[in-house]
Scaffold this motif. Structure first.
Motif, PDB file in Angstrom:
ATOM      1  N   UNK A   1       0.834  -1.204   0.000  1.00 18.78           N
ATOM      2  CA  UNK A   1       0.000   0.000   0.000  1.00 18.78           C
ATOM      3  C   UNK A   1       0.869   1.254   0.000  1.00 18.78           C
ATOM      4  N   UNK A   2       1.876   1.293   0.861  1.00 20.72           N
ATOM      5  CA  UNK A   2       2.763   2.466   0.920  1.00 20.72           C
ATOM      6  C   UNK A   2       3.502   2.656  -0.398  1.00 20.72           C
ATOM      7  N   UNK A   3       3.938   1.581  -1.008  1.00 25.29           N
ATOM      8  CA  UNK A   3       4.615   1.678  -2.305  1.00 25.29           C
ATOM      9  C   UNK A   3       3.651   2.160  -3.386  1.00 25.29           C
ATOM     10  N   UNK A   4       2.394   1.745  -3.319  1.00 22.79           N
ATOM     11  CA  UNK A   4       1.414   2.121  -4.342  1.00 22.79           C
ATOM     12  C   UNK A   4       1.081   3.613  -4.318  1.00 22.79           C
ATOM     13  N   UNK A   5       1.326   4.274  -3.188  1.00 24.76           N
ATOM     14  CA  UNK A   5       1.084   5.722  -3.128  1.00 24.76           C
ATOM     15  C   UNK A   5       2.375   6.509  -3.330  1.00 24.76           C
ATOM     16  N   UNK A   6       3.445   5.811  -3.746  1.00 21.34           N
ATOM     17  CA  UNK A   6       4.655   6.492  -4.178  1.00 21.34           C
ATOM     18  C   UNK A   6       5.842   6.465  -3.247  1.00 21.34           C
ATOM     19  N   UNK A   7       5.773   5.718  -2.154  1.00 21.32           N
ATOM     20  CA  UNK A   7       6.897   5.689  -1.225  1.00 21.32           C
ATOM     21  C   UNK A   7       7.830   4.543  -1.550  1.00 21.32           C
ATOM     22  N   UNK A   8       9.119   4.735  -1.217  1.00 24.55           N
ATOM     23  CA  UNK A   8      10.155   3.787  -1.603  1.00 24.55           C
ATOM     24  C   UNK A   8      10.867   3.227  -0.374  1.00 24.55           C
ATOM     25  N   UNK A   9      11.532   2.099  -0.600  1.00 26.23           N
ATOM     26  CA  UNK A   9      12.301   1.441   0.468  1.00 26.23           C
ATOM     27  C   UNK A   9      11.462   1.292   1.734  1.00 26.23           C
ATOM     28  N   UNK A  10      10.250   0.817   1.566  1.00 23.13           N
ATOM     29  CA  UNK A  10       9.298   0.703   2.682  1.00 23.13           C
ATOM     30  C   UNK A  10       9.655  -0.517   3.531  1.00 23.13           C
ATOM     31  N   UNK A  11       9.764  -0.276   4.835  1.00 18.51           N
ATOM     32  CA  UNK A  11      10.031  -1.345   5.794  1.00 18.51           C
ATOM     33  C   UNK A  11       9.018  -1.250   6.932  1.00 18.51           C
ATOM     34  N   UNK A  12       8.725  -2.382   7.527  1.00 16.73           N
ATOM     35  CA  UNK A  12       7.818  -2.412   8.671  1.00 16.73           C
ATOM     36  C   UNK A  12       8.548  -2.994   9.873  1.00 16.73           C
ATOM     37  N   UNK A  13       8.028  -2.690  11.036  1.00 16.79           N
ATOM     38  CA  UNK A  13       8.559  -3.248  12.273  1.00 16.79           C
ATOM     39  C   UNK A  13       7.562  -4.262  12.789  1.00 16.79           C
ATOM     40  N   UNK A  14       7.948  -5.529  12.743  1.00  9.63           N
ATOM     41  CA  UNK A  14       7.088  -6.639  13.194  1.00  9.63           C
ATOM     42  C   UNK A  14       5.699  -6.489  12.590  1.00  9.63           C
ATOM     43  N   UNK A  15       4.677  -6.779  13.348  1.00 13.87           N
ATOM     44  CA  UNK A  15       3.297  -6.652  12.867  1.00 13.87           C
ATOM     45  C   UNK A  15       2.596  -5.557  13.656  1.00 13.87           C
TER      46      UNK A  15
END
Length: 180
Positions: A27-41
């Protein structure tokens, strides 16, 4: 290119359904953000984007989340530098080192007024402490937050749009930023 942090407010999609972090990254990539990482869940994002107003970043993510998950959720954004300042300003460092789960921060979209300390003071019993730092509310629960009457008092209706994270999450997000 700048690094940002985005925090999703707690939410429930529906019984038995949860947000999978792979989908949240998409979702974050689809709105134009790059190198998206998450912390756990835990609904914490670190990503890169062109320099933008935080309100624009929040709105883009909220719109994407609504589209992809079918539910509105408040999202709070900070620049990497703002997050580093937030983490460094922890007013309860000793308690944080003893048990990071028992220290938290309510990260606010709009800074809280100093009067919030007085209005929440009645919930600070049995060693609980609160402090307002740069408009965000820090809490030392002195025990499990889930057993505190302070935690349920931290509502959007009372305080405005914000979301709570414990010290361990704050520290881990800062480490993600440092890792680039």
């Amino acid at each position: 290119m700048m690094q940002y942090v985005a925090l999703l407010y707690s939410f429930v999609l529906s019984p038995g359904q949860r947000v999978v972090m792979d989908r949240l990254r998409t979702t974050a990539e689809s709105v134009g953000y790059r190198s998206v990482r998450t912390l756990a869940a835990t609904g914490n994002l670190v990503f890169e984007a062109d320099d933008a107003e935080l309100a624009d970043i929040e709105k883009r993510l909220e719109t994407g989340f609504q589209r992809d998950f079918g539910k509105a959720v408040d999202i709070i954004a900070r620049t990497a530098d703002q997050w580093r300042v937030l983490a460094a300003a922890n007013p309860f460092p000793e308690a944080s080192e003893l048990n990071g789960q028992n220290v938290g921060i309510r990260v606010m979209r709009q800074p809280l007024d100093k009067s919030v300390i007085d209005s929440l003071g009645r919930y600070c019993t049995a060693g609980k402490k609160i402090a307002l730092v740069n408009g965000d509310l820090w809490m030392d629960f002195a025990a499990k937050p889930s057993t505190s009457k302070l935690l349920p008092a931290l509502t959007t209706k009372r305080l405005g749009i914000g979301t709570t994270r414990n010290w361990n999450t704050v520290r881990n997000v800062a480490a993600m930023l440092a890792a680039g």
